[in-house]
Scaffold this active site. Structure first.
Site, PDB file in Angstrom:
ATOM      1  N   CYS A  42     -20.961 -83.616  -8.713  1.00  0.00           N
ATOM      2  CA  CYS A  42     -21.160 -82.309  -9.369  1.00  0.00           C
ATOM      3  C   CYS A  42     -21.057 -81.250  -8.209  1.00  0.00           C
ATOM      4  CB  CYS A  42     -22.340 -82.084 -10.010  1.00  0.00           C
ATOM      5  SG  CYS A  42     -23.938 -82.221  -9.346  1.00  0.00           S
ATOM      6  N   GLN A  43     -21.684 -80.162  -8.483  1.00  0.00           N
ATOM      7  CA  GLN A  43     -21.475 -79.002  -7.352  1.00  0.00           C
ATOM      8  C   GLN A  43     -22.554 -79.194  -6.217  1.00  0.00           C
ATOM      9  OE1 GLN A  43     -19.205 -76.502  -7.690  1.00  0.00           O
ATOM     10  NE2 GLN A  43     -19.696 -75.778  -5.932  1.00  0.00           N
TER      11      GLN A  43
END
Length: 164
Positions: free
Chosen positions: A127-128
């Site tokens: 993800c981030q």
């Protein structure tokens, strides 16, 4: 040899806990100290993070170079469009369980890639910054994907290190 950012993140991911400041009723505690704010530790996940499920930047880079990876980005589509790790397939966290309940043919038709086998250890989520991908792992475990791993550094680390 100096530890990499990915190695530090892996270690920190293993110790992940959130400390919440909870407003207590003002005044002082029995020991005379002000306790108007008290720290209450809360564990984010039910168990410690196993370092075997964490992939570092260097490991992911090697997997991509050799073509030995099935990489899934669990960020939202708008985040994915702003930048992504090469070869990643976007399946937002909210759609993940539904996606991995599809048949392999439906999965390929919808996402354009093969569905990972439940025993695949080259199945990587990211993800981030590593939080949503950790949640994604927990989402997929009950579906039998117990060997899936996650890139704890996430796209933030990837973009930073690729820019160097």
């Amino acid at each position: 040899m100096r530890p990499t950012i990915g190695a530090w993140r892996a270690v920190m991911g293993s110790l992940m806990a959130v400390v919440v400041l909870a407003k207590q009723g003002g005044g002082s505690c029995d020991d005379g100290f002000d306790c108007s704010y008290k720290l209450e530790p809360r564990t984010v996940y039910s168990q410690a993070i196993d370092s075997d499920i964490v992939v570092t930047y260097e490991q992911l880079k090697e997997m991509i170079a050799t073509g030995n990876v099935q990489l899934f980005d669990v960020r939202n589509p708008d985040e994915f469009e702003e930048g992504s790790i090469p070869g990643a397939t976007n399946i937002p966290l909210g759609d993940l369980e539904k996606a991995f309940r599809l048949t392999p043919d439906q999965f390929r038709q919808h996402y354009g890639v093969s569905m990972p086998e439940k025993s695949d250890c080259n199945f990587i989520l990211h993800c981030q910054r590593g939080r949503r991908s950790l949640t994604a792992l927990e989402t997929l475990k009950p579906l039998g994907y117990v060997r899936a791993r996650h890139y704890a550094g996430g796209y933030s680390e990837w973009a930073q290190l690729e820019a160097q």
